[in-house]
Write a protein that holds these residues in place. Structure first.
Motif, PDB file in Angstrom:
ATOM      1  N   ILE A 134      32.810  14.956  78.889  1.00 21.16           N
ATOM      2  CA  ILE A 134      33.008  14.713  77.459  1.00 21.16           C
ATOM      3  C   ILE A 134      33.945  15.746  76.826  1.00 21.16           C
ATOM      4  N   PHE A 149      29.957   8.518  73.771  1.00 19.31           N
ATOM      5  CA  PHE A 149      29.046   9.658  73.906  1.00 19.31           C
ATOM      6  C   PHE A 149      28.281   9.906  72.609  1.00 19.31           C
ATOM      7  N   PHE A 153      24.333   9.936  72.108  1.00 17.04           N
ATOM      8  CA  PHE A 153      23.746  11.210  71.674  1.00 17.04           C
ATOM      9  C   PHE A 153      22.905  10.997  70.409  1.00 17.04           C
TER      10      PHE A 153
END
Ligand code: ASP
Length: 413
Positions: A134, A149, A153
């Motif tokens: 990432i 991501f 998350f």
């Protein structure tokens, strides 16, 4: 100093006008002005990654339960896919009616360096979504994996114990607030940035402006006409009848981001301004803008989708290749995927065109034909991309029963 009292979008319009004159008549002068454009773009790029990260994470956490998120995500994707499909069909119909490629003299093809390496496949688009690292994606500014991501998350922040959930949510909300404040500061310099960028582009292309416009006029006209129908008819109809808001009031609120999209040819660079305008002018809640707009800036590109379809059909026409209905449908589907996979940066659409040409067996060198006129078309398709993103945020907000500042009052509707 009076000019500073004018509304920002008037300042930008004046800057745009002066930049064209300046770039055309004083091409040497851009040595002293180009830096303004560069600093402006760099400043926008500076805020993009933290802005996207913090806005998506705080957007997802504020949506609460997975069910809520799924509903909003579903609506958002439905809007993105349907408007891009409308756009592609608008382009397909016009390119079949006008047939701009028929009768064009071949032979002024330019070759594009490294085209074969760039030629991607449909598979590549999917593979680009999941990041292997990432931080690498953040360093390179690869937005698609960053979005992926951030969504995951955000979802998992919702699943940890209260102690951590609360502090992480507060943290990302705080980062987002600061990023928005920084953005608002940068927005004030838009007229100077626009002047720097546009005067440089005009001076670079001044010599062949007439030639460019002459040779490919009908092709450009087809793209512009189709983009116009999408921007001034299809999307306003959706705003009017699905979102039940005043389309042109919303357009008026969007003038600053739209002019910036036009000048920068980059949806991503424009994103901070789009978020600011949709939230503070059209009155869409932060919860919705912070989720839909960063996603839209890379995923939802109506202008690009339309352009890809027209360009591929144009190349086929120039090479005298007759495409069957099924082959045209293949172009429609790949144009949709290519627009989803294209990054919100200048000329991304042109690179993605290789995917469509490869998938539908059209000659890759065809790109050489349309390279010369890509810049003005890129500016226009980017404007439509951003316009559609903003309409998407409004439509989703209204479907969630938000009032916004542009809804019809009972008496108006
Ligand atoms: N420049 C476009 C954008 O940023 C992408 C493209 O090239 O079509 O939205």
């Amino acid at each position: 100093m009076k000019i500073l009292k004018l509304k920002l979008h008037w300042q930008i319009l004046i800057a745009l006008f002066l930049a064209v004159l300046f770039g055309y008549y004083f091409p040497q002068g851009i040595r002293y002005t180009a830096w303004m454009g560069q600093i402006f773009l760099t400043a926008l790029k500076m805020v993009i990654v933290p802005l996207i990260m913090s806005s998506i994470i705080s957007g997802v956490t504020s949506m609460g339960s997975g069910k809520n998120l799924g509903r909003l995500g579903g609506k958002t994707l439905l809007y993105y896919i349907s408007t891009s499909t409308f756009a592609i069909f608008t382009g397909l119909i016009l390119v079949n009616l006008i047939r701009p490629g028929v009768g064009i003299e071949m032979g002024f093809t330019q070759s594009v360096e490294g085209l074969n390496e760039k030629a991607g496949s449909v598979n590549d688009i999917l593979m680009r979504i999941v990041p292997s690292n990432i931080f690498e994606s953040m360093v390179n500014g690869d937005i698609l994996p960053i979005i992926f991501f951030a969504i995951i998350f955000g979802v998992f922040i919702g699943q940890v114990g209260d102690k951590y959930r609360v502090s992480l949510t507060t943290f990302f909300e705080a980062v987002f607030e600061v990023m928005m404040k920084m953005t608002m500061f940068i927005v004030k310099f838009t007229p100077l940035g626009v002047f720097g960028i546009v005067s440089r582009e005009v001076s670079r292309n001044a010599a062949n402006l007439a030639e460019i416009a002459g040779g490919m006029a009908i092709y450009m006209l087809t793209v512009v006409l189709a983009l116009g129908i999408h921007a001034f008819f299809t999307l306003p109809m959706i705003l009017r009848f699905v979102a039940k808001v005043q389309p042109f009031k919303h357009m008026n609120n969007m003038v600053t981001p739209l002019l910036t999209a036009f000048s920068t040819a980059s949806s991503s660079a424009t994103l901070p301004l789009t978020m600011e305008a949709v939230e503070h002018k059209s009155g869409v809640s932060n919860k919705i803008t912070s989720f839909t707009l960063p996603l839209g800036a890379t995923v939802n590109m109506d202008g690009t989708a339309l352009y890809e379809c027209v360009a591929a059909m144009f190349i086929a026409q120039v090479y005298g290749i007759e495409l069957s209905f099924l082959q045209q449908m293949l172009i429609v589907i790949t144009a949709l995927l290519a627009s989803i996979g294209a990054a919100g940066i200048p000329m991304a659409g042109l690179v993605m065109l290789t995917v469509i040409l490869t998938a539908s067996g059209l000659p890759l060198e065809g790109i050489g034909l349309i390279l010369a006129v890509d810049l003005p078309l890129d500016m226009m398709r980017t404007t439509i991309n951003v316009w559609s993103d903003s309409c998407g945020a409004v439509t989703v907000a209204r479907s969630e029963k938000e009032e916004t500042n542009i809804a019809y009052t009972k008496a108006q509707f």
